[in-house]
Scaffold this active site. Structure first.
Site, PDB file in Angstrom:
ATOM      1  N   ARG A  51     -10.638  16.336   2.972  1.00 53.79           N
ATOM      2  CA  ARG A  51      -9.828  15.123   2.959  1.00 53.79           C
ATOM      3  C   ARG A  51     -10.395  14.074   2.006  1.00 53.79           C
ATOM      4  O   ARG A  51      -9.709  13.124   1.646  1.00 53.79           O
ATOM      5  CB  ARG A  51      -9.711  14.546   4.385  1.00 53.79           C
ATOM      6  CG  ARG A  51      -8.891  13.264   4.475  1.00 53.79           C
ATOM      7  CD  ARG A  51      -8.465  12.951   5.909  1.00 53.79           C
ATOM      8  NE  ARG A  51      -9.515  13.131   6.869  1.00 53.79           N
ATOM      9  CZ  ARG A  51     -10.504  12.270   7.114  1.00 53.79           C
ATOM     10  NH1 ARG A  51     -10.565  11.130   6.436  1.00 53.79           N
ATOM     11  NH2 ARG A  51     -11.414  12.527   8.026  1.00 53.79           N
ATOM     12  N   TYR A 103      13.400   0.306  -7.181  1.00 58.54           N
ATOM     13  CA  TYR A 103      13.531   1.483  -6.323  1.00 58.54           C
ATOM     14  C   TYR A 103      13.628   1.042  -4.863  1.00 58.54           C
ATOM     15  O   TYR A 103      12.743   0.351  -4.353  1.00 58.54           O
ATOM     16  CB  TYR A 103      12.330   2.404  -6.531  1.00 58.54           C
ATOM     17  CG  TYR A 103      12.389   3.691  -5.754  1.00 58.54           C
ATOM     18  CD1 TYR A 103      13.549   4.456  -5.719  1.00 58.54           C
ATOM     19  CD2 TYR A 103      11.286   4.146  -5.058  1.00 58.54           C
ATOM     20  CE1 TYR A 103      13.609   5.641  -5.021  1.00 58.54           C
ATOM     21  CE2 TYR A 103      11.323   5.339  -4.354  1.00 58.54           C
ATOM     22  CZ  TYR A 103      12.492   6.083  -4.325  1.00 58.54           C
ATOM     23  OH  TYR A 103      12.538   7.249  -3.618  1.00 58.54           O
ATOM     24  N   ASP A 172       5.406  -0.692 -11.254  1.00 57.29           N
ATOM     25  CA  ASP A 172       5.868   0.683 -11.119  1.00 57.29           C
ATOM     26  C   ASP A 172       6.344   1.131 -12.505  1.00 57.29           C
ATOM     27  O   ASP A 172       7.357   0.659 -13.011  1.00 57.29           O
ATOM     28  CB  ASP A 172       7.012   0.747 -10.106  1.00 57.29           C
ATOM     29  CG  ASP A 172       7.472   2.176  -9.823  1.00 57.29           C
ATOM     30  OD1 ASP A 172       7.213   3.063 -10.654  1.00 57.29           O
ATOM     31  OD2 ASP A 172       8.125   2.388  -8.781  1.00 57.29           O
ATOM     32  N   LYS A 197       8.448  12.718 -11.274  1.00 54.11           N
ATOM     33  CA  LYS A 197       9.458  12.588 -12.321  1.00 54.11           C
ATOM     34  C   LYS A 197       8.978  13.247 -13.620  1.00 54.11           C
ATOM     35  O   LYS A 197       8.620  14.403 -13.606  1.00 54.11           O
ATOM     36  CB  LYS A 197       9.790  11.100 -12.508  1.00 54.11           C
ATOM     37  CG  LYS A 197      10.068  10.338 -11.200  1.00 54.11           C
ATOM     38  CD  LYS A 197      11.202  10.919 -10.396  1.00 54.11           C
ATOM     39  CE  LYS A 197      11.692  10.002  -9.283  1.00 54.11           C
ATOM     40  NZ  LYS A 197      10.768   9.819  -8.155  1.00 54.11           N
TER      41      LYS A 197
END
Length: 369
Positions: A51, A103, A172, A197
């Site tokens: 982790r 977004y 972003d 993307k």
């Protein structure tokens, strides 16, 4: 691409090869493990648990850091990256500003969860982010070009104003990638992106990243990832690492094609209110030209009705009818179906890597019905 982008693209392809020993694999190995051999006490630099550390992540993050020119951390999705960036900064009692036309999931996260923790969430349109100023604002979240409307705001001016007011700016940069726009060089404190993307590019992996030159901030982001458990899978990290090496090629092809197609759509009788920052008469053109190295691969176009938009999308043999964008396959969707503040016939078109004349012929035929 610029000379600098060309240099970065060349370094990106050969980054893995730096420092290899004789006989090492040239391709990045995939490390699938939750545990490491760890006798005795933990030691600095020695992996301890899956982790917290993974060599495949580290190789991916080295590549992301190269193209961002800043330390970067990988996450299992764009929203995981955005969440980590927000929670690394925001505390109860803070006031933050988020775009109304960016977004939508970022707004939902803020409204549904941050607001319950005592954070005041203010929303402003991309073109009016500075209205009201930033005094008393802890964090300003920016997205430019906005998604899906493709409005462009002045990153340098806004980030300078946020910093002067004592706040943190997060940008972003999903729609542009570092090969189209470099927010950190325009004064942003933090960049977040969905690598699902264009960086992934093949519609087969969910990933995201956070990048910043603020070491203390990145320590907080790393702690959030480790403690909250929002870690990338090593296989997904391996897939993104593989895709990054072709990102400059794909991005350049997509942007080149988008410029050709946008100009033709602007003259098409079926199209209304076309938006593409690369067009000289687009409202965003001058600002885009000043702060972006390319104009992107996204085009906004409005058709006469929702039915016309759906017929266009479903009737084009070279369009994938899907949400998201940035893949090698051109794709499109009617964004009003998600509640975006756009006309019912508004279509967000993501231009892929198909030969441009073949793609245009298919688009034109579908528009003419």
């Amino acid at each position: 691409m610029s000379d600098r982008d060309d240099e970065l693209a060349a370094k990106l392809v050969h980054l893995r090869g730096e420092g290899l020993e004789k006989g090492d694999p040239l391709a990045l190995p995939l490390t699938l493990t939750s545990m490491y051999h760890l006798p005795g006490d933990p030691a600095p630099g020695v992996p301890g648990y899956g982790r917290a550390e993974n060599p495949t992540w580290e190789a991916l993050e080295a590549a992301l850091s190269l193209i961002e020119d800043a330390p970067a951390l990988a996450f299992p999705s764009g929203m995981a990256a955005i969440s980590a960036a927000l929670f690394a900064v925001v505390k109860a009692g803070d006031r933050i500003v988020i775009p109304t036309d960016g977004y939508y999931t970022t707004r939902l996260l803020a409204d549904r969860f941050l607001a319950k923790l005592g954070v005041t969430v203010v929303t402003r349109p991309t073109l009016d982010m500075a209205r009201g100023g930033f005094e008393g604002v802890a964090l300003v979240f920016l997205e430019t070009p906005s998604n899906p409307g493709l409005d462009v705001c002045d990153l340098a001016g806004l980030c300078e104003a946020v910093r002067a007011a004592g706040g943190v700016s997060i940008v972003d940069n999903t729609t542009m990638t570092p090969f189209g726009q470099r927010p950190l060089e325009l004064g942003a404190d933090v960049v977040v992106a969905s690598d699902t993307k264009a960086p992934g590019g093949h519609s087969d992996v969910l990933m995201g990243h956070v990048a910043s030159r603020d070491a203390a901030f990145m320590e907080e982001v790393a702690a959030w990832r480790k403690l909250a458990g929002g870690i990338p899978g090593p296989f997904e990290a391996w897939m993104l690492h593989r895709s990054l090496e072709t990102l400059p090629l794909r991005f350049e092809r997509m942007c080149d094609s988008a410029e050709v197609i946008a100009a033709r759509l602007a003259e098409h009788p079926a199209v209304r209110n076309l938006r593409y920052p690369g067009l000289a008469d687009d409202p965003a053109h001058l600002m885009a030209k000043a702060q972006m190295t390319r104009f992107g691969f996204l085009i906004g176009l409005e058709l006469e009705s929702a039915d016309a938009a759906e017929r266009f999308i479903n009737g084009c043999g070279l369009l994938a009818a899907a949400t998201s964008f940035g893949g090698v396959h051109s794709s499109a969707e009617r964004r009003a179906r998600w509640g975006d503040d756009v006309a019912e016939g508004f279509v967000r078109l993501s231009v892929g890597t198909e030969p441009v004349e073949a793609l245009w012929a298919a688009l034109d035929a579908a528009l003419r019905g």
